[in-house]
Design an enzyme around this catalytic site. Structure first.
Site, PDB file in Angstrom:
ATOM      1  N   HIS A  52       0.866  -1.191   0.000  1.00 21.94           N
ATOM      2  CA  HIS A  52       0.000   0.000   0.000  1.00 21.94           C
ATOM      3  C   HIS A  52       0.899   1.237   0.000  1.00 21.94           C
ATOM      4  CE1 HIS A  52       1.030  -0.686   4.227  1.00 21.94           C
ATOM      5  NE2 HIS A  52       1.035   0.644   4.307  1.00 21.94           N
ATOM      6  N   HIS A  78       5.629   5.396  -1.858  1.00 26.85           N
ATOM      7  CA  HIS A  78       6.360   4.141  -2.051  1.00 26.85           C
ATOM      8  C   HIS A  78       5.542   2.955  -1.581  1.00 26.85           C
ATOM      9  CE1 HIS A  78       7.020   4.887   2.221  1.00 26.85           C
ATOM     10  NE2 HIS A  78       7.270   3.591   2.324  1.00 26.85           N
TER      11      HIS A  78
END
Length: 187
Positions: free
Chosen positions: A41, A128
């Site tokens: 995620h 990220h």
């Protein structure tokens, strides 16, 4: 509840990245703990422990932030490490977002949480996906070079999730994640 706000990539994006990561997971190294695919995620705001009585207002404010956001394209590409490549504790895949919508969304969801009385644990936002955590600081230059060549499919981000993290309750004593709210972008 231990909570965070995130954008979760669709299954086809996760599967594509998983195919690329899988041979690397077979590399025997006791210092690298690879993240499970289902944990991938993009964290917008880490909220830490939030009392139950604050979650209703938090959800309402996150919904408001989501309604002001337009769907946007993103792509998993590139790589990096926190705090840095020569002394990494986290290896990550980068996110390309040409509209910088993720940065804006991180700011609006953090603001929404603060207005709900939930203090956000602040760090500079770097979009990220965490690929691996390292048991001790390591130079991950070769890993960053390998993952730097990866380019996943472009996808459209269309929602934000509030996720509960229960430490030690997942496979191999990792965290278990449960979405406790999701709001579509309407912008």
């Amino acid at each position: 509840m231990r909570l965070f706000v995130a954008v979760v990539p669709p299954l086809e994006v996760v599967e594509d990245l998983s195919e690329f990561v899988e041979p690397r997971r077979q590399h025997p190294d006791d210092d690298i703990r690879w993240a499970a695919d289902e944990h991938w995620h993009i964290t917008l705001a880490f909220l830490g422990d939030v009392p139950d009585w604050k979650t209703d207002e938090l959800g309402e404010r996150l919904e408001g932030a989501a309604k002001r956001q337009k769907p946007f394209e993103a792509q998993v590409t590139g790589a990096g490490a926190f705090p840095g490549v020569p002394d990494a504790r986290v290896l990550y895949a980068g996110i390309r977002d040409d509209t910088e919508s993720l940065s804006h969304l991180a700011m609006t969801t953090r603001s929404a949480a603060n207005r709900a009385g939930v203090m956000v644990e602040g760090r500079k936002f770097t979009p990220h996906l965490t690929l691996a955590r390292l048991r001790r600081p390591l130079d991950v230059t070769r890993w960053v070079r390998i993952f730097d060549g990866y380019e996943g499919p472009v996808w459209t981000a269309g929602s934000v999730r509030l996720i509960e993290s229960r430490l030690g309750e997942g496979p191999g004593h990792s965290a278990a994640y449960t979405a406790v709210g999701e709001w579509d972008f309407l912008g």
